[in-house]
Design a protein around this motif. Sequence first.
Motif, PDB file in Angstrom:
ATOM      1  N   GLU A 278      43.032 -43.081  -1.989  1.00 23.74           N
ATOM      2  CA  GLU A 278      43.895 -42.286  -2.841  1.00 23.74           C
ATOM      3  C   GLU A 278      45.120 -42.614  -2.603  1.00 23.74           C
ATOM      4  O   GLU A 278      45.543 -43.021  -1.398  1.00 23.74           O
TER       5      GLU A 278
ATOM      6  N   VAL B 247      37.529 -46.517  -2.594  1.00 25.71           N
ATOM      7  CA  VAL B 247      38.487 -46.157  -3.323  1.00 25.71           C
ATOM      8  C   VAL B 247      39.555 -45.483  -2.734  1.00 25.71           C
ATOM      9  O   VAL B 247      39.263 -44.352  -1.974  1.00 25.71           O
TER      10      VAL B 247
ATOM     11  N   LYS C 226      41.498 -42.460   2.220  1.00 24.33           N
ATOM     12  CA  LYS C 226      43.110 -42.030   1.906  1.00 24.33           C
ATOM     13  C   LYS C 226      43.762 -42.658   3.134  1.00 24.33           C
ATOM     14  O   LYS C 226      43.462 -42.800   4.239  1.00 24.33           O
TER      15      LYS C 226
ATOM     16  N   GLN D 138      45.346 -44.511  -7.748  1.00 27.13           N
ATOM     17  CA  GLN D 138      44.032 -45.080  -6.812  1.00 27.13           C
ATOM     18  C   GLN D 138      44.253 -46.635  -6.481  1.00 27.13           C
ATOM     19  O   GLN D 138      44.807 -47.302  -7.340  1.00 27.13           O
TER      20      GLN D 138
END
Length: 304
Positions: free
Chosen positions: A272, A270, A301, A258
């Motif tokens: 990915e 956050v 992401k 992360q």
Amino acid sequence: VELQLGKMPIHDVIAGAVGLAIGLILANLLGYSFAKIPVVGDYIPVIFSIVFGYLGITITIKKRRELTGLFDFVPRFMKDFAKMREMRAAPDAAPEESAKAAPTADAHAYKLLDTSVIIDGRIADICDTGFIEGTLLIPVFVLEELQHIADSADALKRTRGRRGLDILQRIRQSTKVKVEITNVDFDDISEVDSKLVRLGQQVGGKIITNDYNLNKVAQLRGVEVLNINELSNAVKPVVIPGETMRVTIVKSGKEPGQGVAYLDDGTMIVVENGNRHMNESITVEVTSALQTAAGRMIFAKPAH
């Protein structure tokens, strides 16, 4: 009794005296009815006086705000009656003058500032926007705590205290909000937060804070709270899954792979598999958002 009365606010003393009088009147009326009972008749009025007197004192002190609220219609009625008389006396008044005479929001609705929210500094920006109505009430014990922090031997505390004093001076110089300093203090209370809650109860004001614990304590004691952290979270931009944004990965997350980035307002993102893009500016796609007590957290992401 004298020592205890000296510690009580004057409105509690008055409420207790009124409650005692009402309780003794009821005790006298009921006691007279039972006084002729053989053997126990002489003791019943005494028992009634003690019980009803005690209940009268405790109930009126605890329910003082609710009881006084029952009579709020009297000043409103008198105000409306006076307004009707003025309108009848000057029926040809211009519409502009009538608009000026219309009641506005209560200019004396007090907002109490605690030490932490002054040091935080965002309250000054909120005041500049004009969203704060009424009067900001600064208790002298809050000023004393700020001065104590500013005079601390610890450099960090000293900086925070001086910042708080600067923020307070900026607020006082603002033309969009009225500021008052009150010398009311409570010698029987040592904690500043507890004094602030007591003052809020006394003046019927709202406490502006960013302290989570003070927020909960004040609400439990019937004092309204305006939490600027909640305000900040409420005005943060809303993101929806599938939306893209440009962020810079600044550190690793708790889970392997992360990466963590931040928006300009401090919102944590956050990402990915973002660890491989450390210190890089990348485009990410929002997958979900989570609202926590500490603020909003966004999960994303890398966009393909």
